[in-house]
Design a protein around this motif. Structure first.
Motif, PDB file in Angstrom:
ATOM      1  N   UNK A 267      56.537   8.656  44.764  1.00 36.65           N
ATOM      2  CA  UNK A 267      57.473   9.768  44.942  1.00 36.65           C
ATOM      3  C   UNK A 267      57.297  10.357  46.336  1.00 36.65           C
ATOM      4  N   UNK A 268      57.767  11.560  46.538  1.00 35.26           N
ATOM      5  CA  UNK A 268      57.708  12.243  47.825  1.00 35.26           C
ATOM      6  C   UNK A 268      56.266  12.575  48.207  1.00 35.26           C
ATOM      7  N   UNK A 269      56.067  12.915  49.501  1.00 34.93           N
ATOM      8  CA  UNK A 269      54.762  13.397  49.971  1.00 34.93           C
ATOM      9  C   UNK A 269      54.811  14.862  50.391  1.00 34.93           C
ATOM     10  N   UNK A 270      55.989  15.373  50.730  1.00 34.59           N
ATOM     11  CA  UNK A 270      56.160  16.793  51.039  1.00 34.59           C
ATOM     12  C   UNK A 270      57.409  17.288  50.318  1.00 34.59           C
ATOM     13  N   UNK A 271      57.238  18.368  49.557  1.00 30.85           N
ATOM     14  CA  UNK A 271      58.347  18.922  48.786  1.00 30.85           C
ATOM     15  C   UNK A 271      58.119  20.419  48.631  1.00 30.85           C
ATOM     16  N   UNK A 272      59.191  21.151  48.415  1.00 30.46           N
ATOM     17  CA  UNK A 272      59.112  22.588  48.191  1.00 30.46           C
ATOM     18  C   UNK A 272      60.172  23.008  47.178  1.00 30.46           C
ATOM     19  N   UNK A 273      59.817  23.960  46.333  1.00 28.14           N
ATOM     20  CA  UNK A 273      60.736  24.540  45.347  1.00 28.14           C
ATOM     21  C   UNK A 273      61.419  23.488  44.492  1.00 28.14           C
ATOM     22  N   UNK A 274      60.639  22.646  43.779  1.00 27.07           N
ATOM     23  CA  UNK A 274      61.254  21.649  42.903  1.00 27.07           C
ATOM     24  C   UNK A 274      62.144  22.305  41.854  1.00 27.07           C
ATOM     25  N   UNK A 275      63.209  21.601  41.504  1.00 29.21           N
ATOM     26  CA  UNK A 275      64.141  22.121  40.520  1.00 29.21           C
ATOM     27  C   UNK A 275      65.221  23.003  41.090  1.00 29.21           C
ATOM     28  N   UNK A 276      65.184  23.220  42.422  1.00 27.32           N
ATOM     29  CA  UNK A 276      66.203  24.025  43.091  1.00 27.32           C
ATOM     30  C   UNK A 276      66.888  23.180  44.165  1.00 27.32           C
ATOM     31  N   UNK A 277      68.053  23.586  44.647  1.00 27.74           N
ATOM     32  CA  UNK A 277      68.716  22.829  45.720  1.00 27.74           C
ATOM     33  C   UNK A 277      68.078  23.109  47.075  1.00 27.74           C
TER      34      UNK A 277
END
Length: 384
Positions: A267-277
């Motif tokens: 999957x991803x290595x950098x993400x923020x605020x999952x479940x939001x656009x």
């Protein structure tokens, strides 16, 4: 390359896959693909809060110099700077969209990183195939050394490389988009680069596409990892958009030859605020001491659109900065968006180029670690 607002309807994922697997020429889901590489188990080494603060203090650019590049007309928008040095002069790849037709890639030149001369187009509309109406490129294989680096582009197989996002539809980044590569023997010449016949190298139609990139792919950056710490010499970071909430995150792929790419990690290595656009996008990679630094932009998980960073010791496990943004809206020329970073250090000054949207349209602006404006403490005494 992404933007915090993309006009127009979004096609459903199934329709997108059928489209790109058909007349566009993008590889279909039935095409053979290598298995996704699984990284070593475990969380990896975390970057300490003290080190994160030290990195922030090193890269911060509190002084906004202003707009350094803009469109020729009110309907031309410019975007996505990437800067390199070649034979003693500075060059900027950037992209532009005119009359909402689609993005093409251009080149500009400078002697001081402040005043830029436009040279011309290097990646144009093909008007057919999978990348008929989108050709949004940026540099590949830059020197990632923060201190003592040359800022030059590296070569492979005797050629200079760029990666670009391409698409078959007209408009402002209409889904689906995929990643292609192009080469040249002279990156300072304003002439068309040669696209790989095997393009696109990554697309949403491939069976190994991960959930975070199931809808479309955006801007990528490619570095040469000379130590081959992951077992591969070339490492690509790019952001993709999922079919759920139009959420964007940053993932990885690796290659031995710059042509054939294998996805790295489930999957991803950098993400923020999952479940939001929310958006985490447009990564750029540098190395400060023994710490890899990823500059990237965020949107919809803090106020405004802004640039920030994350740090890693192994290119896989990233610690995100949660302190003050590197740039954010504060001036009339970037009052709407201040995002999409390209950051470098030269002669003791940090230069942070970014896309600004405000009272001058969509333009490229600059923030610096020293005040280079007239009356500031830098050596520049006149603002263009």
């Amino acid at each position: 390359m992404t933007t915090p607002s993309r006009p127009g309807p979004r096609p459903a994922l199934i329709a997108a896959l059928l489209f790109i697997a058909g007349s566009t020429g993008i590889a279909s889901a039935a095409s053979p693909r290598p298995d996704v590489i699984q990284p070593p188990p475990g969380p990896g080494r975390e970057v300490s809060a003290e080190t994160m603060r030290r990195i922030h203090d090193e890269v911060k650019t509190p002084h906004k110099y202003g707009v350094v590049l803009k469109g020729e007309t009110a309907t031309e928008l410019v975007d996505c700077p990437s800067v390199f040095r070649h034979q003693g002069r500075w060059y900027m790849m950037y992209v532009a969209i005119r009359d909402d037709a689609g993005y093409e890639t251009f080149l500009a030149r400078s002697d001081d990183l402040l005043r830029w001369e436009k040279l011309g187009k290097i990646l144009s509309f093909r008007r057919e195939g999978w990348d008929a109406w989108q050709a949004d490129g940026g540099v590949s294989l830059p020197d990632w050394r923060w201190e003592g680096g040359t800022h030059a582009l590296g070569t492979h197989d005797g050629k200079y490389w760029l990666s670009y996002i391409g698409g078959a539809k007209q408009g402002y980044e209409p889904d689906p988009l995929a990643i292609g590569l192009a080469t040249t023997d002279d990156p300072a010449r304003a002439a068309e680069w040669t696209r790989l016949p095997s393009n696109p190298v990554l697309s949403t139609a491939q069976p190994d596409a991960r959930p975070f990139e199931s809808n479309t792919l955006y801007k990528s950056t490619i570095i040469r990892d000379e130590a081959e710490s992951l077992g591969w010499p070339f490492v690509m970071f790019y952001n993709g958009k999922s079919a759920v909430h139009s959420h964007e995150a940053i993932g990885m792929a690796v290659s031995r030859d710059m042509v054939n790419w294998t996805r790295y990690g489930a999957d991803f290595v950098v993400d923020n605020a999952p479940g939001k656009p929310a958006i985490s996008g447009d990564p750029q990679i540098m190395k400060i001491g023994d710490v890899w630094v990823m500059f990237y932009f965020g949107f919809r998980w803090r106020p405004h659109a802004f640039d920030t960073f994350a740090c890693s010791y192994d290119l896989v496990n990233w610690t995100k900065w949660d302190g003050p943004n590197l740039v954010e809206p504060s001036e009339p020329f970037d009052e709407k968006f201040a995002h999409k970073p390209w950051v470098l250090k030269h002669d003791g000054v940090v230069y942070h180029f970014y896309c600004a949207v405000g009272d001058q349209g969509r333009v490229i602006a600059l923030a610096t670690s020293k005040d280079l404006r007239a009356g500031g403490d830098g050596e520049i005494t006149a603002k263009p």
